[in-house]
Design a protein around this motif. Structure first.
Motif, short mmCIF file in Angstrom:
data_model
loop_
_atom_site.label_atom_id
_atom_site.label_comp_id
_atom_site.label_asym_id
_atom_site.label_seq_id
_atom_site.Cartn_x
_atom_site.Cartn_y
_atom_site.Cartn_z
N ALA A 20 22.95 -1.54 21.65
CA ALA A 20 21.66 -0.84 20.74
C ALA A 20 20.79 -2.06 20.05
CB ALA A 20 22.55 -0.16 19.68
N PHE A 21 21.18 -3.14 19.86
CA PHE A 21 20.71 -4.39 19.25
C PHE A 21 19.60 -4.70 20.11
CE2 PHE A 21 19.93 -8.85 19.36
CZ PHE A 21 19.13 -8.97 18.16
N VAL A 22 19.75 -4.81 21.53
CA VAL A 22 18.88 -5.20 22.33
C VAL A 22 17.66 -4.20 22.61
CG1 VAL A 22 18.45 -5.63 24.98
CG2 VAL A 22 20.44 -6.75 23.64
N VAL A 23 18.13 -2.98 22.67
CA VAL A 23 17.00 -1.97 22.80
C VAL A 23 16.19 -1.94 21.29
CG1 VAL A 23 16.59 0.62 22.19
CG2 VAL A 23 18.16 -0.10 24.02
N PHE A 24 16.82 -2.14 20.24
CA PHE A 24 15.92 -2.44 18.87
C PHE A 24 15.02 -3.70 19.13
CE2 PHE A 24 15.92 -4.59 14.85
CZ PHE A 24 15.15 -3.68 14.14
N HIS A 25 15.51 -4.74 19.78
CA HIS A 25 14.67 -5.83 19.80
C HIS A 25 13.54 -5.75 20.55
CE1 HIS A 25 13.80 -10.22 19.82
NE2 HIS A 25 13.92 -9.99 21.30
N VAL A 26 13.71 -5.06 21.59
CA VAL A 26 12.58 -4.93 22.81
C VAL A 26 11.70 -3.99 22.12
CG1 VAL A 26 12.25 -3.95 24.99
CG2 VAL A 26 14.14 -5.17 24.69
N ALA A 27 12.15 -2.82 21.14
CA ALA A 27 11.21 -2.02 20.78
C ALA A 27 10.33 -2.88 19.58
CB ALA A 27 11.87 -0.96 20.21
N ALA A 28 10.99 -3.54 18.82
CA ALA A 28 10.30 -4.27 17.81
C ALA A 28 9.30 -5.29 18.42
CB ALA A 28 11.44 -5.02 16.86
N VAL A 29 9.62 -5.97 19.54
CA VAL A 29 8.75 -6.84 20.16
C VAL A 29 7.39 -6.23 20.52
CG1 VAL A 29 8.41 -8.49 21.81
CG2 VAL A 29 10.36 -8.64 20.44
N LEU A 30 7.85 -5.09 21.40
CA LEU A 30 6.53 -4.31 22.24
C LEU A 30 5.61 -3.88 21.19
CD1 LEU A 30 8.39 -2.97 25.56
CD2 LEU A 30 7.23 -4.99 25.18
N LEU A 31 6.21 -3.11 20.22
CA LEU A 31 5.42 -2.59 19.23
C LEU A 31 4.74 -3.54 18.56
CD1 LEU A 31 7.71 0.23 17.61
CD2 LEU A 31 5.84 0.72 19.09
N ALA A 32 5.05 -4.60 17.91
CA ALA A 32 4.45 -5.43 17.19
C ALA A 32 3.28 -6.21 18.27
CB ALA A 32 5.09 -6.58 16.73
N ALA A 33 3.39 -6.53 19.64
CA ALA A 33 2.49 -6.96 20.28
C ALA A 33 1.41 -6.06 20.80
CB ALA A 33 3.34 -7.31 21.53
N MET A 34 1.37 -4.73 20.36
CA MET A 34 0.27 -3.94 21.01
C MET A 34 -1.09 -4.42 20.19
SD MET A 34 1.69 0.13 20.37
CE MET A 34 1.54 -0.29 18.54
N PRO A 35 -2.11 -4.55 21.09
CA PRO A 35 -3.39 -5.09 20.64
C PRO A 35 -3.80 -4.53 19.16
CG PRO A 35 -3.62 -4.43 22.97
CD PRO A 35 -2.25 -3.93 22.56
N ALA A 36 -4.36 -5.16 18.26
CA ALA A 36 -4.67 -4.76 17.08
C ALA A 36 -5.61 -5.70 16.54
CB ALA A 36 -3.63 -4.72 16.19
N PRO A 37 -6.50 -5.30 15.84
CA PRO A 37 -7.65 -6.29 14.89
C PRO A 37 -7.09 -7.08 13.95
CG PRO A 37 -8.12 -3.95 14.58
CD PRO A 37 -7.00 -3.93 15.54
N ASP A 38 -6.11 -6.52 13.18
CA ASP A 38 -5.42 -7.15 12.14
C ASP A 38 -6.54 -7.80 11.16
OD1 ASP A 38 -2.88 -5.96 12.41
OD2 ASP A 38 -2.10 -8.08 13.29
N GLY A 39 -6.16 -8.93 10.90
CA GLY A 39 -7.01 -9.76 9.98
C GLY A 39 -8.55 -9.81 10.54
N GLY A 40 -8.77 -9.22 11.50
CA GLY A 40 -10.49 -9.36 11.89
C GLY A 40 -11.05 -8.11 11.06
N MET A 41 -10.40 -7.35 10.52
CA MET A 41 -11.03 -6.03 9.72
C MET A 41 -11.52 -6.33 8.48
SD MET A 41 -10.51 -3.81 11.63
CE MET A 41 -10.93 -2.29 10.85
N LYS A 42 -12.61 -7.15 8.52
CA LYS A 42 -13.52 -7.57 7.58
C LYS A 42 -15.09 -7.42 7.62
CE LYS A 42 -10.34 -9.97 4.96
NZ LYS A 42 -10.11 -9.76 3.30
N ARG A 43 -15.82 -6.71 6.93
CA ARG A 43 -16.93 -6.07 7.50
C ARG A 43 -17.88 -7.67 7.45
NH1 ARG A 43 -18.56 -1.27 9.21
NH2 ARG A 43 -17.88 0.29 8.00
#
Lengths: 267, 336
Positions: A27-50
């Motif tokens: 269960a922990f390994v599944v949780f870890h893998v989900a946490a890693v894959l979801l966070a690694a999804m492409p995202a602009p994050d801090g680039g969201m400044k006009r």
């Protein structure tokens, strides 16, 4: 080469472990893998400044993509593309934050956070830091990034962590942090050059040279940005006349924002 | 067996501890380098101490650990620096490795999150590696702990859980593929002129020296740009090799092809060349060193042992001795 040589050695069948510990581990390994894959999804994050989107490097990317889409028969102009991307990015960021919320404690305490926007685009209009000192009424340049002959404070300013700082502060969203950083540099200068009465920090923002320009030795045009002039030894801001080629809209004193940690892409 | 039970059984597999031990040593050295160079450069207080106490920036209370210890004062920050360097040393030597990794992890996060302007992705990758070492019994061999326990630096009979190594492999795949998928700049993607690497090399922030001298090699940088982009977005294919190697001995079709291709080799070779090139031409901190540490985990300990034997026999000009079999794991099956 045979299959047997390239595969793992034969398995010895054995019953699956049944203990609670084995199930908790899975269960922990599944949780870890989900946490890693979801966070690694492409995202602009801090680039969201006009303000950051108005930078020439970013604007040129929009222009290039507008041209490509138009070439493919899509009727769209650059402002519309920019607006659509902004709306999409805001929605994507909102959804992503919802998804990641349950994992936040894991990221915070276990260091499992993922953010891999490394060199996603070359910065075509980077700033090169210059530091000048005034002694006896004359300005002299004591530091230029990557100039081996003008390397005052180089042991600190050329360290990779200080490079990240200097890279970021050429962007407009770091006004307050830039001012504080300049004050710190001024304090170092006051110690090292007791006979100086002023220090000037600024970036030369110029387009990076194309291969042809580099071959011919041509220097692409640029302008001074984020100029800060401070009296020594106390570090009081001075209002010097803007040097030739300075951008009057960018005097290094704009904004009171400290800047997000993640707002500019740093490898 | 249903998928859950298959997973539970798979995660019970064990392997010799050498690869995770080598990863531990490499990451321990990276911790010492990442924090030690800040000390040597005289940047601990300017970067990580609040402006009130001599730093350059307002840092507030800092991340949870720093806030709990009393905020980013010189005493707290130097205490964290000392604890991180001490735990990095213990991790490298291999004594109390899980605890040392946990202390190093909290130290690295506490320090580097203090001032996020003064760091990069390498801080996150180092934290990822340290957490995986908390999960791994990485001091079972090649460690001071092993020496104290057995009288020898290595223990070929020691076996450790395989799953932490698999998570290390996954981390490497995630780093490359995630960055590849985000390279949507017109300078990177097909249809442009593949000039991304040329222009990145011209950025003053990261170059070691002025790079205009590289202009005659522009076509090479274009080729490298195209290859890097393809290599990054296709990196998940490396996982296919692991899938193929876990199959039955007499595999057919795709599995057989993947085993023969062994994509780990070309992907690791290209990656190593890219990171060495980055190290030579740019200063992006310890990113290359940390990433290359993960490369060790692409190989099963038996494979690394076989390479070591071949190298030794090559050096002594003698045919390699036959490999002694690994002691069986808990499930009796050496892991992928």
């Amino acid at each position: 080469m045979t299959d047997a040589a390239t595969a793992e050695p034969a398995r010895v069948p054995s019953p699956a472990p049944q203990g609670l510990r084995a199930h908790l581990r899975a269960a922990f390994v599944v949780f870890h893998v989900a946490a890693v894959l979801l966070a690694a999804m492409p995202a602009p994050d801090g680039g969201m400044k006009r303000a950051a989107w108005k930078d020439r490097t970013v604007q040129e990317e929009f222009a290039a993509w507008t041209g490509r889409l138009q070439g493919l028969g899509v009727e769209i102009e650059q402002p519309e593309l920019e607006e659509r991307l902004w709306t999409l990015a805001v929605a994507w960021q909102g959804g992503r934050q919802q998804l990641l919320r349950p994992f936040q404690p894991y990221y915070q305490y276990a260091g499992a956070w993922q953010s891999w926007r490394m060199f996603v685009a070359p910065h075509r209009y980077p700033g090169r830091l210059h530091i000048d000192l005034r002694r006896g009424g004359t300005w002299e340049t004591i530091y230029v990034a990557r100039d081996p002959d003008r390397g005052w404070l180089g042991r600190q300013l050329d360290h990779d962590r200080m490079r990240s700082v200097i890279f970021r502060y050429a962007w407009p969203q770091y006004g307050r942090a830039w001012r504080h950083w300049c004050a710190w540099v001024a304090a170092q200068a006051a110690t090292d050059f007791p006979d100086a009465d002023a220090i000037r920090l600024r970036y030369w923002k110029a387009r990076t040279p194309s291969p042809d320009e580099a071959r011919s030795g041509a220097e692409p045009p640029g302008q001074w940005i984020r100029t800060r002039t401070l009296a020594l030894p106390d570090g009081t801001p001075l209002h010097e006349p803007e040097p030739d080629g300075a951008d009057p809209a960018d005097n290094g004193d704009d904004g009171d924002d400290d800047g997000d940690d993640d707002a500019a892409e740093v490898p | 067996m249903n998928p859950w039970r298959r997973l539970v059984a798979m995660l019970a597999e064990t392997e010799p501890g050498s690869v995770q031990a080598l990863f531990r040593i490499a990451i321990g050295l990276c911790v010492l380098g990442a924090v030690g160079t800040v000390v040597v450069a005289g940047l601990v207080e300017p970067l990580w101490v609040d402006r009130t106490f001599g730093g350059y920036r307002d840092l507030g209370r800092g991340p949870w650990l720093v806030a709990w210890l009393g905020g980013p004062t010189p005493r707290v920050v130097w205490g964290l620096v000392a604890a991180t360097l001490a735990s990095g040393t213990l991790l490298t030597l291999g004594i109390g490795s899980r605890g040392a990794a946990l202390v190093a992890l909290q130290g690295v996060m506490g320090l580097t999150w203090l001032n996020g302007h003064a760091g990069g992705s390498y801080d996150e990758l180092l934290a990822n590696a340290l957490w995986l070492l908390v999960l791994s019994r990485s001091d079972a061999t090649l460690s001071l702990s092993c020496r104290l326990r057995t009288g020898a630096w290595t223990d070929p009979t020691a076996r450790v859980a395989s799953w932490p190594r698999w998570l290390m492999v996954l981390q490497l795949v995630v780093v490359y593929s995630s960055t590849g998928f985000q390279k949507v700049s017109s300078y990177w993607v097909p249809g442009g002129d593949f000039s991304a690497l040329w222009y990145i090399l011209q950025q003053p922030s990261w170059q070691r020296v002025d790079m205009r001298w590289a202009a005659p090699f522009f076509p090479l940088t274009q080729l490298a740009t195209a290859l890097t982009w393809c290599w990054e977005i296709s990196y998940p294919l490396v996982l296919a090799t692991f899938w193929a190697r876990r199959g039955p001995d007499r595999a057919n079709g795709l599995r057989q092809l993947l085993r023969r291709l062994d994509l780990r080799r070309p992907y690791a070779l290209f990656g190593a060349l890219m990171h060495v090139g980055t190290l030579l031409l740019m200063n992006v901190g310890p990113f290359s060193a940390i990433t290359l540490s993960f490369y060790l985990t692409l190989w099963h300990p038996d494979e690394l042992r076989s390479v070591g034997r071949r190298l030794r026999s090559w050096a002594t000009a003698r045919p390699p001795a036959p490999a002694p079999p690994s002691p069986p794991g808990r499930t009796g099956r050496p892991a992928a």
